[in-house]
Design an enzyme around this catalytic site. Structure first.
Site, PDB file in Angstrom:
ATOM      1  N   CYS A 271     -34.428  62.359 112.466  1.00 23.50           N
ATOM      2  CA  CYS A 271     -35.648  62.945 113.021  1.00 23.50           C
ATOM      3  C   CYS A 271     -35.278  63.503 114.381  1.00 23.50           C
ATOM      4  O   CYS A 271     -35.022  62.749 115.324  1.00 23.50           O
ATOM      5  CB  CYS A 271     -36.748  61.893 113.146  1.00 23.50           C
ATOM      6  SG  CYS A 271     -38.274  62.546 113.883  1.00 23.50           S
TER       7      CYS A 271
ATOM      8  N   GLU B 280     -37.578  69.594 109.507  1.00 24.02           N
ATOM      9  CA  GLU B 280     -36.191  69.478 109.067  1.00 24.02           C
ATOM     10  C   GLU B 280     -35.735  70.863 108.638  1.00 24.02           C
ATOM     11  O   GLU B 280     -36.535  71.672 108.182  1.00 24.02           O
ATOM     12  CB  GLU B 280     -36.070  68.470 107.914  1.00 24.02           C
ATOM     13  CG  GLU B 280     -34.667  67.939 107.701  1.00 24.02           C
ATOM     14  CD  GLU B 280     -34.061  67.318 108.949  1.00 24.02           C
ATOM     15  OE1 GLU B 280     -33.283  68.051 109.629  1.00 24.02           O
ATOM     16  OE2 GLU B 280     -34.363  66.165 109.258  1.00 24.02           O
TER      17      GLU B 280
END
Length: 271
Positions: free
Chosen positions: A2, A114
């Site tokens: 993350c 992402e």
């Protein structure tokens, strides 16, 4: 992993969603659609209140800096590298094991970003025609629109170069716990693109479902083996993922338009 996420919810909404008992309005953060490492973020945690008569842990909404600095660290320089802690090793790693035992938190988010490299871009890279291929960003968020509760750790670090009464003498920092990405089908899949989170990236933030919040936040729970059970992956199919504009790749860009769903990827064919 993350490395970027969105956190635009109002503190009043987080107070209600997480049954927070204490929150200081002066600690309000502006909505942030492009949260990057070293920024201040909201965290839900439980600690006894300072100077309180009772040692009872109180659920609080606090501002922390994203990028954990271990209490024993001589300098805070490595904070930007400590944004994630792997669920598989968090109980053993010297940088995280103390916090895992006693200083766990929840980092509320709308979802996380992402990046995926397009097949055409990969081909150009292989052929040596492009050293830095473009990547298509995806936004991953709960399919039902609920808050994305990321499992986190927090730590206190004392800056010994400053006097005790200096407002920056103490740093409170945090890290997001990550786990293996789900391989099962997404709750809502894009028309074209990934069928699972693992298609996007092999890692993902560990999402805590509401039935785990109380146990995760309780600092009185310190048994490592019991805590390991809280690191289990949530049920599959709770998430959705969709392509967003490449503008999010620049940390200087920030606004609700970053979450707008595109009809298809901007960066060629991906899957």
């Amino acid at each position: 992993m993350c490395g970027r996420y969105a956190a635009s919810r109002r503190p009043e909404d987080l107070v209600g969603a997480f049954e927070v008992e204490k929150w200081e309005p002066e600690e309000t953060l502006a909505p942030d659609w492009n949260v990057a490492p070293t920024k201040e973020v909201y965290a839900v945690l439980e600690r006894p209140l300072k100077d309180a008569d009772s040692p009872r842990p109180v659920r609080q909404l606090r501002r922390l800096k994203w990028g954990l600095v271990p209490s024993w660290s001589k300098t805070p320089e490595g904070a930007a590298r400590m944004i994630n802690a792997r669920a598989e090793t968090v109980a053993e790693k010297p940088s995280f094991k103390r916090a895992f035992s006693a200083r766990r938190c929840i980092l509320p988010a709308d979802g996380y970003y992402e990046w995926v490299t397009g097949s055409g871009e990969r081909d150009l890279e292989v052929e040596g025609k492009k050293k830095r291929p473009r990547k298509q960003p995806y936004f991953v968020t709960p399919a039902d629109g609920s808050v994305f509760a990321m499992a986190g750790l927090y730590e206190f670090w004392r800056d010994r170069t400053l006097p005790d009464d200096h407002p920056s003498a103490w740093w409170v920092t945090c890290s997001v716990i990550t786990t293996e990405a789900e391989t099962g089908p997404l709750g809502v899949s894009p028309a074209e693109g990934p069928r699972s989170l693992a298609d996007i990236h092999p890692r993902m933030p560990l999402m805590l479902t509401p039935d785990r919040w109380d146990a995760w936040l309780d600092p009185r729970r310190t048994d490592v083996e019991e805590l390991r059970g809280l690191l289990a992956a949530p049920p599959e199919g709770l998430m959705r993922a969709y392509p967003v504009a490449t503008a999010v790749s620049n940390v200087r860009n920030n606004g609700p338009e970053l979450l707008k769903e595109l009809e298809g990827p901007e960066v060629g064919t991906l899957f």
